[in-house]
Scaffold this active site. Sequence first.
Site, PDB file in Angstrom:
ATOM      1  N   HIS A 107     -47.926  29.562 -39.903  1.00 55.86           N
ATOM      2  CA  HIS A 107     -46.745  29.501 -39.045  1.00 55.86           C
ATOM      3  C   HIS A 107     -46.347  30.879 -38.527  1.00 55.86           C
ATOM      4  O   HIS A 107     -45.708  30.983 -37.473  1.00 55.86           O
ATOM      5  CB  HIS A 107     -45.591  28.846 -39.797  1.00 55.86           C
ATOM      6  N   HIS A 269     -54.982  20.752 -43.776  1.00 56.51           N
ATOM      7  CA  HIS A 269     -54.485  19.607 -44.536  1.00 56.51           C
ATOM      8  C   HIS A 269     -55.414  19.218 -45.682  1.00 56.51           C
ATOM      9  O   HIS A 269     -55.168  18.217 -46.352  1.00 56.51           O
ATOM     10  CB  HIS A 269     -54.260  18.420 -43.598  1.00 56.51           C
TER      11      HIS A 269
END
Length: 740
Positions: A107, A269
């Site tokens: 991020h 993920h």
Amino acid sequence: MFKSTLPIAAAISVALTSMVLPAKALAANEAKTNQFWWPDQLSLSPLRQHGAESNPYGEQFNYAKEFASLDLAMLKKDIQTTLTDSKSWWPADWGHYGPLMIRMAWHSAGVYRVHDGRGGASGGQQRFAPLNSWPDNVNLDKARRLLWPVKQKYGRKISWADLMVLSGNVALESMGFKTFGFAGGRTDDWEPDLVYWGPETAMLSDKRRDKKGKLKGPLAAVEMGLIYVNPEGPHGKPDPLLAANDIRMSFGRMAMNDEEIVALLAGGHTLGKAHGAKKPNGCVGAEPAAADIEAQGLGWKNKCGTGVGADTISSGLEGAWTVTPTQWSSNYLDNLMNFNWVLTKSPAGAKQWIPDNKAAANLVPDAHIPNKRHAPIMFTTDIALKEDPQFRKIVERFRADPTQFDLAFAKAWFKLTHRDMGPRARYVGAEVPSEVLMWQDPIPAINYQLITDKDIKQLKKQITNSGLTTSELVRTAWAAASSHRVTDMRGGANGARINLEPQNSWAVNNPKELGKVLAKLEGIQARFNKKSAKTKVSLADVIVLGGATAIENAAAKAGNRITVPFSPGRADASQAQTNVKSFNYLKPKADGFRNFYTDDSYSSPAEMLVDKANSLGLNVPEMTVLIGGMRALDANYDASSYGVLTNNPGVLTNDFFVNLLDMKTVWSKDKSNAGIYIGHDRASGTEKWQATPVDLIFGSSSELRAIAEVYASDDADKKFINDFTKAWVKVMQLDRFDLK
């Protein structure tokens, strides 16, 4: 050229705060900006940020040198120790903070966008509002606090910007993944960056698309406060194919192709979990920027249950994707393709997907409660990789060859975390990979002797006698160098890519004239290089030297003898080393320095000038003096007379400022030419000048006029020339990282 159901993410945002400034925050004694009273007034704030005086280490601090002296192996060992040292105030999932650190690094870097080069990991902007309080960054404040002892130990030798990315790398390595490498060299900012993140006034809202659903302007994320896309689907609608469209658009605007998108989503993920133990309403407190002072910069305090561990609320989605959430594997790909996924809701009410096979209900170990197990989950954005035909082909290819998946993720992760650093010349450290990648905009190494002062004098003479005008040489040098963006350190004169596609075809570069100028400069280069087997000069250096020569000659015509500083050492890239699509993102929609403006510009001509100056790292005086000099040098992109407020074009004088501020001239709009203004003699009414808003703003804006007055004064001749020369050289050397 002047011509239905509220998505869980939105519910969390409302629960945390709307992020719209409350009226009580506008204290009676708080100073209001001029833009508060006069919203249309030009803001120069972008040109006043990140000043050297804001750096507590001082203007002479050399971070690259400090990082190079760091014991990188020891630092990585300390980070790895931190990853498994679970703290009671924020217990680690499965006893490992690795996935949290990966999300933090992702991020931090993931706000990068290709259209203007803004965002990215450099600067460590995730420490500051608004990024530190975006809904998509919920609870990443804890990741940075966990790393504080490491940062405290190494101090000035490791920036937060580097530490966040490095921690993501170490996290991956600690969980069995081989990374592609790591480069240090990201300096820290000391204040929030002034970036246009979107038109919205509330978090997790979307007013940034055109009628076709495409994102407007330079934006890349699909909603305010998101890094990329809504994991539940567009606007919370769990439609995988619509989600695939958003994914491709958003990631594409962050420089990723389909293969890189699949690799990043699948790789990211593979590890960790999402957190949505309970509904946020009544549980989750304010984000860091709105939290009480005693929270000491931490936000999202959860008062439900223990508030941490098994009770954690972050995105609102809940669960892990794989059976080994702290060990690298290809299980994500297997789960995605093997199971039939059905829509369900998390405990927090978020839309997510689980296998329809009840046998899968006990595959995933709980992150905190022993002997408790769960079904794997997928987001709508995960299912998109299966449902979209192009994404699915890549998933199947990766699944058939996990080693290909590993390499693709390694390279995509490296690109994600290094994209905004610019060329390899800025990389520092023992783990810089040796492989040269196309997106790094490679430039060949110099394998010859550089030209001497004597050679420079000889080349200047040849340039002067070439028949090229001052304006042509200045325009060409500016076109080459001003393609640089300090936002992501791309572009510039080095590489001479002004001679290659796509830059040699851009309208702003006046291709016909550019071709003529470059042909003559190439001839000068070829003749010089033919004379010596050892000493060579690049076209890039000749282009910049041509601009310097023109400025010296223009100053001499005004009675001032100057020497424009010039440092050889640029090299020439080839077309094969130049990605046309990637470089087209550098194509300016406006360049006020050349009086160029297009109808698809993001904002007004004056605002686009400030934006361009900001992308060149200029301050207000530098922008001002460059405008005055470029107009005097008759350097408009199309050789128009707009703003050339002098009777001696091509001569380096302060005439632009003198004549702009002359009260004998009165200005009015040109009724037959939108965006153009006519200057008439106040007494006779005779037309004297034509100008654009970019020109007139230096007399209209009180701040810019104050600086223009300095350069219009009777004693300003020498100062104007010296300041212009200094600012010009700064632009010419923006990409000369070897000189810094």
